[in-house]
Scaffold this motif. Structure first.
Motif, PDB file in Angstrom:
ATOM      1  N   GLN A  85      -1.124   7.790  24.974  1.00 26.69           N
ATOM      2  CA  GLN A  85       0.031   7.150  24.368  1.00 26.69           C
ATOM      3  C   GLN A  85       0.507   5.954  25.194  1.00 26.69           C
ATOM      4  OE1 GLN A  85       1.065   7.931  21.358  1.00 26.69           O
ATOM      5  NE2 GLN A  85      -0.521   9.494  21.300  1.00 26.69           N
ATOM      6  N   LEU A  86      -0.096   5.726  26.353  1.00 28.10           N
ATOM      7  CA  LEU A  86       0.337   4.642  27.232  1.00 28.10           C
ATOM      8  C   LEU A  86      -0.218   3.290  26.822  1.00 28.10           C
ATOM      9  CD1 LEU A  86      -0.085   6.491  30.642  1.00 28.10           C
ATOM     10  CD2 LEU A  86       2.004   6.212  29.292  1.00 28.10           C
ATOM     11  N   ALA A  87      -1.254   3.271  26.010  1.00 33.15           N
ATOM     12  CA  ALA A  87      -1.881   1.996  25.632  1.00 33.15           C
ATOM     13  C   ALA A  87      -2.377   2.082  24.194  1.00 33.15           C
ATOM     14  CB  ALA A  87      -3.047   1.696  26.568  1.00 33.15           C
ATOM     15  N   THR A  88      -2.641   0.920  23.612  1.00 28.68           N
ATOM     16  CA  THR A  88      -3.192   0.893  22.263  1.00 28.68           C
ATOM     17  C   THR A  88      -4.671   1.260  22.306  1.00 28.68           C
ATOM     18  OG1 THR A  88      -3.841  -1.414  22.412  1.00 28.68           O
ATOM     19  CG2 THR A  88      -1.594  -0.964  21.633  1.00 28.68           C
ATOM     20  N   VAL A  89      -5.216   1.527  21.133  1.00 25.48           N
ATOM     21  CA  VAL A  89      -6.644   1.847  21.043  1.00 25.48           C
ATOM     22  C   VAL A  89      -7.473   0.672  21.553  1.00 25.48           C
ATOM     23  CG1 VAL A  89      -8.525   2.373  19.458  1.00 25.48           C
ATOM     24  CG2 VAL A  89      -6.303   3.443  19.138  1.00 25.48           C
ATOM     25  N   GLN A  90      -7.093  -0.546  21.153  1.00 22.49           N
ATOM     26  CA  GLN A  90      -7.837  -1.734  21.573  1.00 22.49           C
ATOM     27  C   GLN A  90      -7.840  -1.867  23.095  1.00 22.49           C
ATOM     28  OE1 GLN A  90      -5.513  -1.685  19.153  1.00 22.49           O
ATOM     29  NE2 GLN A  90      -6.011  -3.100  17.522  1.00 22.49           N
ATOM     30  N   THR A  91      -6.670  -1.700  23.717  1.00 23.19           N
ATOM     31  CA  THR A  91      -6.567  -1.833  25.167  1.00 23.19           C
ATOM     32  C   THR A  91      -7.367  -0.750  25.868  1.00 23.19           C
ATOM     33  OG1 THR A  91      -4.366  -2.779  24.905  1.00 23.19           O
ATOM     34  CG2 THR A  91      -4.948  -1.977  27.097  1.00 23.19           C
ATOM     35  N   THR A  92      -7.285   0.476  25.370  1.00 28.44           N
ATOM     36  CA  THR A  92      -8.027   1.579  25.990  1.00 28.44           C
ATOM     37  C   THR A  92      -9.529   1.333  25.925  1.00 28.44           C
ATOM     38  OG1 THR A  92      -6.282   3.124  25.381  1.00 28.44           O
ATOM     39  CG2 THR A  92      -8.418   4.072  25.931  1.00 28.44           C
ATOM     40  N   ILE A  93     -10.015   0.897  24.755  1.00 35.18           N
ATOM     41  CA  ILE A  93     -11.451   0.631  24.606  1.00 35.18           C
ATOM     42  C   ILE A  93     -11.870  -0.540  25.485  1.00 35.18           C
ATOM     43  CG2 ILE A  93     -13.227  -0.164  22.999  1.00 35.18           C
ATOM     44  CD1 ILE A  93     -11.844   1.495  20.846  1.00 35.18           C
ATOM     45  N   PRO A  96     -12.650  -9.490   4.222  1.00 33.38           N
ATOM     46  CA  PRO A  96     -12.216 -10.541   5.151  1.00 33.38           C
ATOM     47  C   PRO A  96     -11.033 -10.053   5.983  1.00 33.38           C
ATOM     48  CG  PRO A  96     -11.744 -11.146   2.861  1.00 33.38           C
ATOM     49  CD  PRO A  96     -12.494  -9.861   2.830  1.00 33.38           C
ATOM     50  N   ASP A  97     -10.944 -10.548   7.201  1.00 32.71           N
ATOM     51  CA  ASP A  97      -9.895 -10.123   8.123  1.00 32.71           C
ATOM     52  C   ASP A  97      -8.621 -10.910   7.828  1.00 32.71           C
ATOM     53  OD1 ASP A  97      -8.544  -8.910  10.120  1.00 32.71           O
ATOM     54  OD2 ASP A  97      -9.782  -9.661  11.754  1.00 32.71           O
ATOM     55  N   LYS A  98      -7.697 -10.290   7.099  1.00 31.62           N
ATOM     56  CA  LYS A  98      -6.431 -10.938   6.726  1.00 31.62           C
ATOM     57  C   LYS A  98      -5.242 -10.271   7.404  1.00 31.62           C
ATOM     58  CE  LYS A  98      -8.107 -12.288   2.182  1.00 31.62           C
ATOM     59  NZ  LYS A  98      -7.959 -12.133   0.742  1.00 31.62           N
ATOM     60  N   GLY A  99      -5.492  -9.553   8.468  1.00 34.64           N
ATOM     61  CA  GLY A  99      -4.412  -8.846   9.146  1.00 34.64           C
ATOM     62  C   GLY A  99      -4.757  -7.380   9.319  1.00 34.64           C
ATOM     63  N   ARG A 100      -3.848  -6.631   9.882  1.00 32.12           N
ATOM     64  CA  ARG A 100      -4.087  -5.224  10.202  1.00 32.12           C
ATOM     65  C   ARG A 100      -2.976  -4.341   9.634  1.00 32.12           C
ATOM     66  NH1 ARG A 100      -8.875  -5.394  11.442  1.00 32.12           N
ATOM     67  NH2 ARG A 100      -9.489  -6.992  12.861  1.00 32.12           N
ATOM     68  N   ASP A 101      -3.362  -3.122   9.271  1.00 28.90           N
ATOM     69  CA  ASP A 101      -2.360  -2.145   8.866  1.00 28.90           C
ATOM     70  C   ASP A 101      -1.843  -1.403  10.098  1.00 28.90           C
ATOM     71  OD1 ASP A 101      -4.302  -0.282   9.563  1.00 28.90           O
ATOM     72  OD2 ASP A 101      -4.795   0.267   7.503  1.00 28.90           O
ATOM     73  N   ALA A 102      -1.036  -0.360   9.903  1.00 28.32           N
ATOM     74  CA  ALA A 102      -0.414   0.372  11.018  1.00 28.32           C
ATOM     75  C   ALA A 102      -1.455   1.033  11.918  1.00 28.32           C
ATOM     76  CB  ALA A 102       0.553   1.419  10.476  1.00 28.32           C
ATOM     77  N   ASP A 103      -2.604   1.387  11.374  1.00 26.37           N
ATOM     78  CA  ASP A 103      -3.660   2.023  12.171  1.00 26.37           C
ATOM     79  C   ASP A 103      -4.580   1.005  12.842  1.00 26.37           C
ATOM     80  OD1 ASP A 103      -2.812   4.602  11.497  1.00 26.37           O
ATOM     81  OD2 ASP A 103      -3.958   4.557   9.619  1.00 26.37           O
ATOM     82  N   GLY A 104      -4.373  -0.287  12.579  1.00 25.29           N
ATOM     83  CA  GLY A 104      -5.196  -1.324  13.195  1.00 25.29           C
ATOM     84  C   GLY A 104      -6.366  -1.776  12.345  1.00 25.29           C
ATOM     85  N   PHE A 105      -6.527  -1.179  11.151  1.00 23.35           N
ATOM     86  CA  PHE A 105      -7.662  -1.535  10.305  1.00 23.35           C
ATOM     87  C   PHE A 105      -7.339  -2.738   9.438  1.00 23.35           C
ATOM     88  CE2 PHE A 105      -8.392   2.932  11.272  1.00 23.35           C
ATOM     89  CZ  PHE A 105      -9.687   2.860  11.740  1.00 23.35           C
ATOM     90  N   ALA A 106      -8.372  -3.423   8.997  1.00 26.25           N
ATOM     91  CA  ALA A 106      -8.215  -4.628   8.181  1.00 26.25           C
ATOM     92  C   ALA A 106      -7.466  -4.298   6.892  1.00 26.25           C
ATOM     93  CB  ALA A 106      -9.582  -5.221   7.865  1.00 26.25           C
ATOM     94  N   ILE A 107      -6.545  -5.182   6.543  1.00 27.16           N
ATOM     95  CA  ILE A 107      -5.780  -5.023   5.309  1.00 27.16           C
ATOM     96  C   ILE A 107      -6.649  -5.488   4.150  1.00 27.16           C
ATOM     97  CG2 ILE A 107      -3.795  -5.872   4.003  1.00 27.16           C
ATOM     98  CD1 ILE A 107      -2.318  -6.121   6.667  1.00 27.16           C
ATOM     99  N   GLY A 108      -6.556  -4.787   3.076  1.00 25.12           N
ATOM    100  CA  GLY A 108      -7.307  -5.143   1.883  1.00 25.12           C
ATOM    101  C   GLY A 108      -7.703  -3.876   1.149  1.00 25.12           C
ATOM    102  N   SER A 109      -7.889  -3.994  -0.132  1.00 17.08           N
ATOM    103  CA  SER A 109      -8.256  -2.813  -0.903  1.00 17.08           C
ATOM    104  C   SER A 109      -9.582  -3.058  -1.606  1.00 17.08           C
ATOM    105  CB  SER A 109      -7.164  -2.479  -1.916  1.00 17.08           C
ATOM    106  OG  SER A 109      -6.946  -3.576  -2.765  1.00 17.08           O
ATOM    107  N   CYS A 110     -10.259  -1.982  -1.835  1.00 20.36           N
ATOM    108  CA  CYS A 110     -11.543  -2.051  -2.519  1.00 20.36           C
ATOM    109  C   CYS A 110     -11.312  -2.134  -4.017  1.00 20.36           C
ATOM    110  CB  CYS A 110     -12.376  -0.811  -2.189  1.00 20.36           C
ATOM    111  SG  CYS A 110     -12.800  -0.670  -0.449  1.00 20.36           S
ATOM    112  N   GLU A 111     -12.284  -2.646  -4.708  1.00 19.29           N
ATOM    113  CA  GLU A 111     -12.206  -2.694  -6.164  1.00 19.29           C
ATOM    114  C   GLU A 111     -12.403  -1.298  -6.721  1.00 19.29           C
ATOM    115  OE1 GLU A 111     -14.939  -5.617  -7.650  1.00 19.29           O
ATOM    116  OE2 GLU A 111     -14.215  -7.148  -6.261  1.00 19.29           O
ATOM    117  N   ALA A 112     -12.058  -1.119  -7.980  1.00 20.73           N
ATOM    118  CA  ALA A 112     -12.168   0.190  -8.620  1.00 20.73           C
ATOM    119  C   ALA A 112     -13.603   0.707  -8.528  1.00 20.73           C
ATOM    120  CB  ALA A 112     -11.733   0.090 -10.077  1.00 20.73           C
TER     121      ALA A 112
END
Length: 160
Positions: A62-70, A99-115
């Protein structure tokens, strides 16, 4: 005139001449092979560091983000600075990277898949380092302006 005819038929020293012609080529091959081996060894060390860091992603504190820890783990394992490590969280829809248009709360790329498309999330770790060759005249990859070569390694893992 007789000594000149005798000299023309004399074969002593022919092996020395052949060796003198072949030795530089053989030396260049040995030097190139050793430089390639050292550069490949460094690439494997970077890849191994990245793979170990991805394996430890579940042990994030909990002391660091996933990115920092990795990034810190790769730096420790591969012997590089954390600034040489890039951690991304790409999202794919049926194998198509969003495409990388930002990150959600978990750090993953924002965007949704098609149906009907299935989403998959990954952690991607990229490491780069400059390699200073022993013999700079032998090209072994992407040459930088300072005469060194760029060595890169990647590791990834599907998370969900």
């Amino acid at each position: 005139m007789r000594p000149l005819r005798h000299l023309g038929r004399d074969e002593q020293g022919a092996a020395i001449i052949e060796l003198a012609l072949c030795a530089p080529i053989l030396a260049a091959l040995v030097m190139g092979a050793s430089d390639l081996g050292l550069a490949y060894s460094r690439k494997l060390a970077l890849e191994q560091g990245a793979q170990r860091a991805v394996e430890k992603v579940m042990q994030t504190t909990q002391l660091a983000t996933v990115q920092t820890t990795i990034a810190d783990e790769v730096a420790l394992q591969a012997g590089v600075n954390a600034s040489q490590v890039t951690v991304t969280f790409p999202k794919y829809c049926d194998g198509r990277r969003l495409p990388d248009k930002g990150r959600d709360a978990d750090g993953f790329a924002i965007g949704s898949c098609e149906a009907g498309e299935k989403a998959s999330h990954y952690i991607q770790v990229d490491v780069h380092e400059e390699y200073d060759p022993l013999f700079p005249t032998i090209p072994i990859g992407v040459k930088l302006a300072n005469g060194n070569y760029l060595v890169t390694a990647s590791a990834g893992m599907r998370t969900k």
